[in-house]
Design a protein around this motif. Structure first.
Motif, mmCIF file in Angstrom:
data_model
loop_
_atom_site.group_PDB
_atom_site.id
_atom_site.type_symbol
_atom_site.label_atom_id
_atom_site.label_comp_id
_atom_site.label_asym_id
_atom_site.label_seq_id
_atom_site.Cartn_x
_atom_site.Cartn_y
_atom_site.Cartn_z
ATOM 1 N N LEU A 118 4.925 7.133 1.915
ATOM 2 C CA LEU A 118 5.298 5.892 2.569
ATOM 3 C C LEU A 118 4.755 4.734 1.912
ATOM 4 O O LEU A 118 3.515 4.809 1.213
ATOM 5 N N GLN A 127 2.064 11.534 3.190
ATOM 6 C CA GLN A 127 1.827 12.375 4.325
ATOM 7 C C GLN A 127 2.468 13.688 3.993
ATOM 8 O O GLN A 127 3.653 13.881 3.977
ATOM 9 N N GLY A 182 -5.364 9.170 12.371
ATOM 10 C CA GLY A 182 -5.212 10.376 13.056
ATOM 11 C C GLY A 182 -4.116 11.029 12.672
ATOM 12 O O GLY A 182 -3.195 10.681 11.926
ATOM 13 N N SER A 206 0.887 -1.189 -0.169
ATOM 14 C CA SER A 206 -0.181 0.043 0.056
ATOM 15 C C SER A 206 0.684 1.178 0.002
ATOM 16 O O SER A 206 1.975 1.229 0.543
ATOM 17 N N PHE A 228 5.802 -0.373 7.387
ATOM 18 C CA PHE A 228 6.051 0.583 6.697
ATOM 19 C C PHE A 228 7.638 0.808 6.664
ATOM 20 O O PHE A 228 8.258 0.557 7.416
ATOM 21 N N GLY A 229 7.830 1.377 5.603
ATOM 22 C CA GLY A 229 9.381 1.786 5.226
ATOM 23 C C GLY A 229 9.552 3.261 5.781
ATOM 24 O O GLY A 229 8.755 3.829 6.323
ATOM 25 N N SER A 230 10.894 3.518 5.409
ATOM 26 C CA SER A 230 11.301 4.963 5.875
ATOM 27 C C SER A 230 10.624 6.165 4.999
ATOM 28 O O SER A 230 10.681 7.116 5.291
ATOM 29 N N GLY A 231 10.192 5.918 3.999
ATOM 30 C CA GLY A 231 9.611 6.891 3.131
ATOM 31 C C GLY A 231 10.270 7.472 2.312
ATOM 32 O O GLY A 231 11.861 7.331 2.020
ATOM 33 N N TYR A 288 0.821 5.457 0.891
ATOM 34 C CA TYR A 288 0.435 6.482 1.525
ATOM 35 C C TYR A 288 1.392 7.944 1.356
ATOM 36 O O TYR A 288 2.355 8.043 1.015
ATOM 37 N N GLY A 300 2.866 17.744 9.171
ATOM 38 C CA GLY A 300 1.837 17.796 10.409
ATOM 39 C C GLY A 300 0.424 17.006 10.222
ATOM 40 O O GLY A 300 -0.418 17.228 11.072
ATOM 41 N N GLN A 301 0.469 16.295 9.260
ATOM 42 C CA GLN A 301 -0.838 15.305 8.920
ATOM 43 C C GLN A 301 -0.493 13.889 9.221
ATOM 44 O O GLN A 301 0.588 13.619 8.892
ATOM 45 N N GLY A 302 -1.601 13.195 9.502
ATOM 46 C CA GLY A 302 -1.281 11.758 9.402
ATOM 47 C C GLY A 302 -1.261 11.301 7.866
ATOM 48 O O GLY A 302 -1.656 12.075 7.073
ATOM 49 N N PRO A 303 -0.945 10.121 7.692
ATOM 50 C CA PRO A 303 -0.613 9.372 6.267
ATOM 51 C C PRO A 303 -2.160 9.454 5.528
ATOM 52 O O PRO A 303 -2.963 8.984 6.580
ATOM 53 N N GLY A 357 9.982 7.032 8.865
ATOM 54 C CA GLY A 357 8.851 6.191 8.499
ATOM 55 C C GLY A 357 8.012 5.996 9.916
ATOM 56 O O GLY A 357 8.418 6.434 10.890
ATOM 57 N N LEU A 366 6.033 13.433 2.297
ATOM 58 C CA LEU A 366 6.488 11.906 2.540
ATOM 59 C C LEU A 366 5.718 10.854 2.257
ATOM 60 O O LEU A 366 4.537 10.998 2.360
ATOM 61 N N PHE A 409 -4.197 7.556 2.789
ATOM 62 C CA PHE A 409 -4.095 6.208 1.732
ATOM 63 C C PHE A 409 -4.290 6.383 0.203
ATOM 64 O O PHE A 409 -5.225 7.202 -0.191
#
Lengths: 111, 116
Positions: A90, A37, B107, A33, A102-105, A35, A40-43, B43, A88, A45
């Protein structure tokens, strides 16, 4: 045992260009999958790949596309880059829906 | 539409104090809930995964509870250390179908600073 690996780690592009990001899933995993990001926000999808098919997509335009290869690795392509695509990116993998890793992005900057 | 909220957005505590991080979600029809840690520009590291049928999970100094009916999860970190400074994110997995098992809804996170 390598975890989820992403390349490159950082990327700088200009508006209108195209970019390809790569992901190798954790050994034994079959689902990838992607994502996005923003700071300042969540990832958020983008989409999921399983059995080399895009299975579900989030609220992202067709400029975002992907691919999964027979070895389960995956690519994310973004066309006609916009400033707002700076984020970023991910990659996450799992085995038939079990826990996601998850990977490091890849940090993408669009100038 | 599922909404996941984390309050507070930021938290600063002295070393040794216990941390309590909150996560709420609007739709109780979830498959599981996962807590992650994220260091700046990095990550996500999975901390705990709670199945919808479970009430809590523990790992070392970490304990996460889940109350699905009220749409809440809480992450407790005992005896905080400066190395616990990071952003903590919760995410719900809405369903477990083949087409969507890679989809988590996150979130915005709680940024934690533990001062020596």
């Amino acid at each position: 045992d390598a975890g989820v690996t992403q390349s490159p780690t950082h990327l700088i592009k200009t508006r209108g260009q195209q970019v390809t990001l790569r992901c190798s899933p954790k050994s034994g995993h079959d689902t990838v999958s992607w994502y996005q990001q923003a700071l300042g926000q969540g990832p958020q999808f983008i989409f999921q790949y399983y059995e080399e098919e895009e299975r579900q997509r989030g609220n992202f335009p067709d400029r975002f596309s992907g691919h999964q290869f027979p070895n389960y690795s995956s690519e994310l392509n973004v066309n006609a880059l916009l400033l707002g695509d700076s984020a970023l990116y991910l990659c996450a993998s799992s085995f038939t829906g079990k826990e996601l890793f998850f990977g490091s992005g890849t940090q993408l900057s669009v100038l | 539409k599922q909404e996941v909220t984390q309050i507070p957005a930021a938290l600063s505590v002295p070393e040794g104090e216990n941390l309590v991080l909150n996560c709420s979600f609007t739709d109780s029809a979830i498959y599981n809930l996962q807590w992650f840690r994220q260091d700046p520009g990095k990550g996500l590291t999975s901390l705990l995964l709670i199945q919808s049928s479970q009430r809590e999970q523990t790992s070392g100094r970490l304990n996460a509870s889940l109350d699905k009916s009220s749409g809440r999860s809480t992450l407790y970190i005992a005896a905080s250390q400066p190395g616990d400074s990071a952003t903590y994110l919760c995410a719900v997995r809405p369903s477990m179908t083949t087409d969507s098992w890679g989809k988590l809804q996150f979130g915005a996170g709680t940024q934690v600073v533990v001062t020596p």
